[in-house]
Motif scaffolding. Sequence first.
Motif, short mmCIF file in Angstrom:
data_model
loop_
_atom_site.label_atom_id
_atom_site.label_comp_id
_atom_site.label_asym_id
_atom_site.label_seq_id
_atom_site.Cartn_x
_atom_site.Cartn_y
_atom_site.Cartn_z
N HIS A 15 0.94 -1.19 -0.20
CA HIS A 15 0.06 0.00 0.02
C HIS A 15 0.81 1.24 0.09
CE1 HIS A 15 -3.02 2.94 1.32
NE2 HIS A 15 -3.95 1.88 1.12
N LEU A 16 0.77 2.29 -0.93
CA LEU A 16 1.40 3.25 -1.04
C LEU A 16 1.81 4.12 0.30
CD1 LEU A 16 0.85 4.49 -4.50
CD2 LEU A 16 2.74 3.15 -3.82
N GLN A 17 0.58 4.44 1.00
CA GLN A 17 0.66 4.90 2.25
C GLN A 17 1.42 4.09 3.11
OE1 GLN A 17 -3.76 6.19 2.34
NE2 GLN A 17 -2.81 7.03 3.92
N GLY A 18 1.39 2.64 3.25
CA GLY A 18 1.85 1.86 4.02
C GLY A 18 3.47 1.92 3.86
N ALA A 19 3.74 2.15 2.64
CA ALA A 19 5.31 2.18 2.10
C ALA A 19 5.83 3.58 2.75
CB ALA A 19 5.58 2.24 0.69
N GLY A 20 5.07 4.70 2.55
CA GLY A 20 5.41 5.81 3.29
C GLY A 20 5.56 5.77 4.95
N ARG A 21 4.71 5.03 5.55
CA ARG A 21 4.77 5.01 7.03
C ARG A 21 5.97 4.05 7.20
NH1 ARG A 21 2.77 7.96 10.49
NH2 ARG A 21 3.01 6.23 11.99
N PHE A 22 6.37 2.95 6.61
CA PHE A 22 7.53 2.25 6.54
C PHE A 22 9.00 3.09 6.76
CE2 PHE A 22 11.06 -0.35 5.04
CZ PHE A 22 11.14 -1.15 6.02
N LEU A 23 9.09 4.12 5.73
CA LEU A 23 10.15 4.76 5.83
C LEU A 23 10.30 5.64 6.54
CD1 LEU A 23 9.68 5.65 1.89
CD2 LEU A 23 11.11 3.97 2.74
N PRO B 166 2.86 9.87 -1.94
CA PRO B 166 2.47 9.14 -0.64
C PRO B 166 3.61 8.76 0.04
CG PRO B 166 1.33 8.26 -2.62
CD PRO B 166 2.32 9.31 -3.24
N LEU B 167 4.70 8.71 -0.46
CA LEU B 167 6.08 8.43 0.27
C LEU B 167 6.31 9.41 1.17
CD1 LEU B 167 7.93 6.52 -2.68
CD2 LEU B 167 6.27 5.55 -0.99
N PHE B 168 6.23 10.67 0.65
CA PHE B 168 6.70 11.91 1.43
C PHE B 168 5.52 12.26 2.35
CE2 PHE B 168 9.39 12.99 -2.22
CZ PHE B 168 10.39 12.41 -1.91
N SER B 169 4.32 12.08 2.29
CA SER B 169 3.22 12.55 3.00
C SER B 169 2.24 11.29 3.09
CB SER B 169 2.43 13.71 2.45
OG SER B 169 3.25 14.78 2.25
N PRO B 170 2.53 10.30 4.04
CA PRO B 170 1.55 8.96 3.88
C PRO B 170 0.29 9.28 4.80
CG PRO B 170 3.45 8.90 5.37
CD PRO B 170 3.47 10.18 4.61
N GLY B 171 0.38 10.00 5.59
CA GLY B 171 -0.78 10.34 6.57
C GLY B 171 -0.24 9.77 7.89
N PRO B 172 -1.21 10.12 9.13
CA PRO B 172 -0.89 9.86 10.35
C PRO B 172 -0.89 8.30 10.70
CG PRO B 172 -3.24 10.63 10.16
CD PRO B 172 -2.64 10.78 8.68
N GLN B 173 -1.91 7.51 9.99
CA GLN B 173 -1.81 6.15 10.45
C GLN B 173 -1.92 5.33 9.19
OE1 GLN B 173 -5.17 5.95 13.01
NE2 GLN B 173 -6.63 6.50 11.51
N LEU B 174 -1.78 3.86 9.23
CA LEU B 174 -2.04 2.92 8.21
C LEU B 174 -3.51 2.96 7.98
CD1 LEU B 174 0.59 -0.18 9.30
CD2 LEU B 174 0.55 1.32 7.29
#
Length: 330
Positions: free
Chosen positions: A132-140, A223-231
Amino acid sequence: MTSTSLITASDGVRLAVHRYTDIDPQRPTVLAVHGWPDNHHIWDGVAAELGGRYNFVAYDVRGAGESSCPATRSGYRLGQLVADLGAVIDSLEVGQVHLLAHDWGSVQGWAAVTDESVAGKIASFTSLSGPHLQGAGRFLRSARGPRSLVDVAKQIAGSSYIAFFLTPAAPELAFRSGIGVKVVEAVERIGGSGTRAQRVSPPRAIGDFVNGLNLYRENLPAPLFSPGPQLPRTDVSVQVLAPRRDYFISPPLQRLQGAISLRSRVVSIEGGHWVVTARPDAVARLTAEWIEAVIRGEVETSVEYGESRQAGGRLTLINRLLARLALLLK
């Protein structure tokens, strides 16, 4: 032998839907979605394994294989891709499908199972090598110590090619000249040298390479730079097959994706990024195992397994890494 039909997406793009079997309403239906730079043929080996038990369908994503291209580059945005997936499911008239996806197909799959308009059409999801692109951003942003810092650094290195894909003209020149194609064929062999692995490269056209670049350009890197506050979260039962030698989507990143569903498992398997073609038998076996567990209602909680410790749906729990990661990232 497959039968092919064309359906029209909401923006007029024609999507080629390939049925590897007749559609029997009494059998579960597997819908497979390919990634870049592939087309539906990446699933030929898996279809051969599963076709005796399930309806098996794959489609060419817009711009790939026998599907047409959108009029503008914005037609490759993730929202439209999710709409395409929903339209394909509706065209099969089977109610729900068991989704199986790889690479950018998995990116679309994660977006679909976390989208209320499509998630209800999906009975289960098996993901390979696509986050998930947001998940990838959170992982980073997940590094909390030396070990996790190394994991993040490895993923950044594995994703470094994206910067090249986002540049104008140069990637097209590389693939049209044939150099880029040779590079892909070389990296395709990474992690595929085991005794159980096959050396099968699915047929691809230059259009599969070039048109698919728009997936990156329309959906990254925001999405990698601004993934949001949570998964994001989903109620769909999710299985993540995480190849141990996937250079592009690292196992730690793939393991994190399992936390998106409360009913999930992560299975670490031998192979590289294109394990779909290198070990179609293993992919088919694990997919069928997950489908049957979901049908029987035996999926209860998020766990992580190793491929070598399979025993139906009653595998020994290795650890609760997914739950800890989910708590860490809140």
